[in-house]
Scaffold this motif. Structure first.
Motif, short mmCIF file in Angstrom:
data_model
loop_
_atom_site.label_atom_id
_atom_site.label_comp_id
_atom_site.label_asym_id
_atom_site.label_seq_id
_atom_site.Cartn_x
_atom_site.Cartn_y
_atom_site.Cartn_z
N GLN A 37 0.84 -1.21 0.00
CA GLN A 37 0.00 0.00 0.00
C GLN A 37 0.87 1.26 0.00
OE1 GLN A 37 -2.96 0.11 3.09
NE2 GLN A 37 -3.95 1.94 2.27
N ILE A 38 0.58 2.15 -0.95
CA ILE A 38 1.37 3.37 -1.13
C ILE A 38 0.51 4.61 -0.87
CG2 ILE A 38 0.89 3.61 -3.61
CD1 ILE A 38 3.89 4.35 -3.93
N LYS A 39 1.15 5.69 -0.46
CA LYS A 39 0.45 6.95 -0.19
C LYS A 39 0.36 7.79 -1.46
CE LYS A 39 2.06 7.24 4.61
NZ LYS A 39 2.90 8.03 5.55
N GLN A 40 -0.34 7.27 -2.44
CA GLN A 40 -0.57 7.99 -3.69
C GLN A 40 -1.65 7.26 -4.48
OE1 GLN A 40 -1.17 10.46 -5.85
NE2 GLN A 40 0.87 11.23 -5.28
N ASP A 41 -2.38 8.01 -5.29
CA ASP A 41 -3.43 7.43 -6.14
C ASP A 41 -2.78 6.83 -7.38
OD1 ASP A 41 -5.72 6.80 -7.54
OD2 ASP A 41 -6.08 8.86 -8.20
N MET A 42 -2.17 5.68 -7.21
CA MET A 42 -1.44 5.06 -8.32
C MET A 42 -1.41 3.54 -8.13
SD MET A 42 2.61 5.05 -7.54
CE MET A 42 2.64 3.52 -8.49
N THR A 43 -1.08 2.86 -9.22
CA THR A 43 -0.87 1.41 -9.20
C THR A 43 0.41 1.10 -9.95
OG1 THR A 43 -3.25 0.91 -9.13
CG2 THR A 43 -1.78 -0.84 -9.91
N LEU A 44 1.23 0.25 -9.36
CA LEU A 44 2.41 -0.28 -10.04
C LEU A 44 2.14 -1.74 -10.34
CD1 LEU A 44 5.33 -0.21 -11.08
CD2 LEU A 44 6.08 -0.70 -8.74
N SER A 45 2.27 -2.12 -11.62
CA SER A 45 2.08 -3.50 -12.03
C SER A 45 3.34 -4.03 -12.70
CB SER A 45 0.90 -3.62 -13.00
OG SER A 45 -0.31 -3.21 -12.40
N HIS A 46 3.54 -5.34 -12.57
CA HIS A 46 4.65 -6.03 -13.23
C HIS A 46 4.13 -6.68 -14.50
CE1 HIS A 46 7.42 -9.42 -14.05
NE2 HIS A 46 8.35 -8.61 -13.57
N ILE A 47 4.87 -6.50 -15.60
CA ILE A 47 4.52 -7.09 -16.90
C ILE A 47 5.43 -8.28 -17.16
CG2 ILE A 47 4.47 -6.72 -19.39
CD1 ILE A 47 3.90 -3.75 -18.78
N ASN A 48 4.84 -9.40 -17.57
CA ASN A 48 5.59 -10.61 -17.90
C ASN A 48 5.02 -11.20 -19.18
OD1 ASN A 48 7.33 -12.99 -17.46
ND2 ASN A 48 5.39 -14.04 -17.01
N LEU A 49 5.80 -11.19 -20.26
CA LEU A 49 5.34 -11.71 -21.53
C LEU A 49 6.35 -12.72 -22.07
CD1 LEU A 49 4.16 -8.40 -23.25
CD2 LEU A 49 2.73 -10.08 -22.09
N ASP A 50 5.87 -13.94 -22.34
CA ASP A 50 6.73 -14.97 -22.93
C ASP A 50 6.67 -14.89 -24.45
OD1 ASP A 50 7.69 -16.08 -20.53
OD2 ASP A 50 5.82 -17.19 -20.26
N SER A 51 7.23 -15.90 -25.11
CA SER A 51 7.40 -15.87 -26.56
C SER A 51 6.10 -15.55 -27.30
CB SER A 51 7.93 -17.22 -27.03
OG SER A 51 8.11 -17.24 -28.42
N ASP A 52 6.12 -14.46 -28.07
CA ASP A 52 5.02 -14.03 -28.93
C ASP A 52 3.73 -13.70 -28.18
OD1 ASP A 52 6.53 -14.24 -31.29
OD2 ASP A 52 6.09 -16.38 -31.45
N ASP A 53 3.82 -13.57 -26.84
CA ASP A 53 2.64 -13.18 -26.07
C ASP A 53 2.24 -11.75 -26.42
OD1 ASP A 53 2.37 -15.53 -24.74
OD2 ASP A 53 3.08 -14.82 -22.80
N SER A 54 0.94 -11.48 -26.35
CA SER A 54 0.45 -10.11 -26.44
C SER A 54 -0.67 -9.94 -25.43
CB SER A 54 -0.05 -9.78 -27.85
OG SER A 54 -1.16 -10.59 -28.19
N HIS A 55 -0.85 -8.70 -24.99
CA HIS A 55 -1.85 -8.42 -23.97
C HIS A 55 -2.42 -7.04 -24.21
CE1 HIS A 55 -3.75 -9.08 -20.05
NE2 HIS A 55 -3.54 -7.81 -19.82
N GLU A 56 -3.74 -6.94 -24.22
CA GLU A 56 -4.41 -5.66 -24.42
C GLU A 56 -4.84 -5.09 -23.07
OE1 GLU A 56 -7.56 -5.73 -27.23
OE2 GLU A 56 -6.38 -6.74 -28.79
N LEU A 57 -4.51 -3.83 -22.85
CA LEU A 57 -4.87 -3.14 -21.62
C LEU A 57 -5.87 -2.03 -21.92
CD1 LEU A 57 -1.46 -2.58 -19.79
CD2 LEU A 57 -3.31 -4.07 -19.05
N ALA A 58 -6.92 -1.98 -21.12
CA ALA A 58 -7.85 -0.84 -21.19
C ALA A 58 -7.33 0.25 -20.26
CB ALA A 58 -9.25 -1.28 -20.77
N LEU A 59 -7.20 1.47 -20.77
CA LEU A 59 -6.67 2.59 -20.01
C LEU A 59 -7.79 3.56 -19.65
CD1 LEU A 59 -3.44 3.35 -22.08
CD2 LEU A 59 -3.76 1.69 -20.24
N GLN A 60 -7.64 4.22 -18.50
CA GLN A 60 -8.66 5.16 -18.05
C GLN A 60 -8.38 6.56 -18.58
OE1 GLN A 60 -9.61 5.08 -13.81
NE2 GLN A 60 -8.64 3.07 -13.62
#
Length: 231
Positions: free
Chosen positions: A155-178
């Protein structure tokens, strides 16, 4: 809009025992065009010689995140914490109204490499705090630090999120942004496709005015990266 900050354009500090790359202005490196992004103030990629480290020094009103990428680090602070931080674990120190601390390479033979990240808090003062945790980082996107500490995150004292990205061979991932949020991506290892851009280790990217983002593994190595969701 995506604005890329290439690794080779970062500032540098070299003191023999320390070789550091500064994404944003820090210490003797000053560039008014790179003072931080939203509440994200510092990303330093630090390489510390065997047995060396940062002696006892103080901070206040800053949220300081450390992630060891090679080796292990010994942390000590004036609140009585004495911890070993191995590669892959996340550390979050809330400096609050003031804390003294030191960080040293735990090895007398091998170098240490870690990311030092500073976030400006939205709550001033208060008692300093310390959190440390290893997460299962096998998913494409894993939240590790949030404003609420939900789902076992730090838990951090800020309105934020830190995420870790992990992508293996030829992986793709779509993120919806606010809408109205600012995002920042820092690549730790591998080659990351960010929409039409390709990012390499040490590269960073600021993303604004976007509603979605496509992340893709490119090249020969898995991708490890950090994603900051900022106010």
């Amino acid at each position: 809009m995506i604005s890329i900050r290439r690794a080779e354009s970062r500032g540098r500090a070299s003191f023999g025992w320390l070789d550091s790359r500064h994404t944003f202005s820090f210490g003797r490196y000053y560039d008014p065009a790179h003072m931080g992004v939203s509440a994200l103030r510092v990303i330093n990629d630090d390489k510390v010689a065997a047995g060396a480290g940062f002696g006892t020094h103080g901070h206040s009103n800053m949220e300081i995140i450390s992630l060891v990428t090679k080796g292990a680090m010994v942390h000590k602070d004036s609140e009585g914490h004495e911890q070993l931080l191995p590669a892959g674990e996340f550390q979050l120190m809330s400096a609050g109204d003031g804390i003294m601390h030191s960080e040293f390479n735990a090895s007398q033979q091998d170098s240490l490499q870690f990311l030092q990240i500073w976030i400006q808090p939205n709550q001033m003062g208060g008692k300093p705090g310390y959190q440390q945790k290893r997460f299962d980082l096998s998913a494409p996107v894993t939240p590790v630090i949030t404003a609420t500490g939900e789902a076992g995150t730090l838990q951090i004292k800020q309105d934020m999120t830190l995420s870790h990205i992990n992508l293996d061979s030829d992986d793709s991932h779509e993120l919806a942004l606010q809408t109205g949020r600012t995002y920042y991506v820092h690549v730790i290892s591998g080659d990351l496709g960010l929409d039409d851009e390709t990012m390499h280790p040490g590269d960073g990217a600021t993303i604004t005015d976007a509603t979605e983002l496509v992340l893709q593994q490119r090249g020969n190595e898995p991708v490890k990266a950090l994603l900051f969701d900022l106010p």
